[in-house]
Design an enzyme around this catalytic site. Structure first.
Site, mmCIF file in Angstrom:
data_model
loop_
_atom_site.group_PDB
_atom_site.id
_atom_site.type_symbol
_atom_site.label_atom_id
_atom_site.label_comp_id
_atom_site.label_asym_id
_atom_site.label_seq_id
_atom_site.Cartn_x
_atom_site.Cartn_y
_atom_site.Cartn_z
ATOM 1 N N GLU A 1 0.830 -1.213 0.000
ATOM 2 C CA GLU A 1 0.000 0.000 0.000
ATOM 3 C C GLU A 1 0.867 1.267 0.000
ATOM 4 O OE1 GLU A 1 -3.030 0.071 -0.614
ATOM 5 O OE2 GLU A 1 -3.784 -1.917 -0.082
ATOM 6 N N HIS B 1 -2.955 1.528 8.533
ATOM 7 C CA HIS B 1 -4.058 0.757 7.957
ATOM 8 C C HIS B 1 -4.209 -0.537 8.742
ATOM 9 C CE1 HIS B 1 -6.601 -1.451 5.269
ATOM 10 N NE2 HIS B 1 -5.665 -2.313 4.939
ATOM 11 N N HIS C 1 -7.355 -3.883 9.804
ATOM 12 C CA HIS C 1 -8.655 -4.492 9.500
ATOM 13 C C HIS C 1 -9.523 -4.512 10.757
ATOM 14 C CE1 HIS C 1 -6.817 -6.807 5.833
ATOM 15 N NE2 HIS C 1 -6.775 -5.498 5.704
HETATM 16 ZN ZN LIG Z 1 -5.908 -4.337 4.155
#
Ligand SMILES: [Zn+2]
Length: 260
Positions: free
Chosen positions: A111, A134, A136
């Protein structure tokens, strides 16, 4: 230069541990980057061309998680699972300027484009935020599987109405990013646009991006939002039929008037 960052490595250990224990970081899920205040260095390391130029990041140095790294490993050994990278003088490429001897072939997170695009916006807008994270967040992902909450105002109204802390600490709400492929230029751009005026962007059916002055603060904001979502699911599960629940409009108004 690299020894100066021992307190940052301690913070990474702690926050990566939180993400792992929360169940927000299965397998290689999650990544982060920190813009450092270190001065640019001369380096003969290989230059990797970026798809888009990030002129505001010229000569900036970042500590970034490596591709495929696990939060459970970062919690034990952050130095092995991160890289120091430096952006070229015109923002057109990056070089790995320092890597752990156990990470000789490592690359930055997949990313990278989203991270650099967000940092470019943060620098351009004069933001104090230097950290992009980032992860989840299970509770927030679950919410975006419900079609009515794949709508920014509806999502924010729900999150605010479930918990006073959310109104007080995330007063601007979250940005909602409709489904896009991870690692794509499209998701990088959409996420950056949402983070211009939000602390958090939620990716439909995937996870969240958070920006702040520290990893700890990124985590805390997501933690508050996750709590709101969790309360929603608990209340829904305990009610036999749909009833009115959540903070009333009047209660929300009073909360918004608290001055910190
Ligand atoms: Zn992810």
């Amino acid at each position: 230069m690299y020894k100066e960052h021992n307190s940052l490595f301690s913070e990474i250990k702690q926050v990566a541990g939180y993400l792992w224990k929360r169940g927000w970081a299965e397998k290689n899920a999650g990544n982060f980057s920190v813009r450092l205040s270190a001065k640019a260095v001369e380096s003969k390391e290989e230059k990797h061309l970026l798809e888009i130029d990030f002129p505001a990041l010229a000569n900036q140095i970042f500590l970034i998680s490596i591709k495929g790294s696990r939060m459970c490993h970062l919690a034990k050994n952050p130095k092995r699972n991160t890289l120091f990278i430096q952006i070229g003088p015109k923002g057109q490429n990056y070089q790995v300027i320092h890597r752990n001897k156990h990470a000789q072939k490592a690359e930055p997170t997949s990313e990278l484009a989203a991270h650099l695009s967000i940092h470019n916006m943060l620098v351009t807008s004069g933001s104090r935020s230097r950290v992009v994270m980032h992860t989840h967040v299970t509770e927030l992902i679950a919410l975006t599987h419900i079609p009515q909450f794949c709508d920014e105002p509806a999502l924010n109204n729900l999150l605010w109405s479930m918990h006073p802390e959310t109104v007080m600490f995330v007063p601007g709400g979250v940005g909602f990013v409709p489904f896009e492929l991870p690692g794509s230029a499209a998701i990088a751009q959409l996420t950056t646009e949402k983070l211009i005026d939000h602390q958090v962007a939620i990716w439909e059916k995937h996870g969240a991006f958070s920006v702040a002055t520290s990893l700890e603060e990124c985590f805390e904001t997501l933690d508050i939002l996750a709590k709101s979502a969790k309360i929603y699911f608990m209340v829904r599960n305990s009610l036999k039929q749909a009833e009115n629940f959540g903070l009333t409009r009047e209660q929300l108004e009073r909360l918004r008037n608290i001055v910190f």
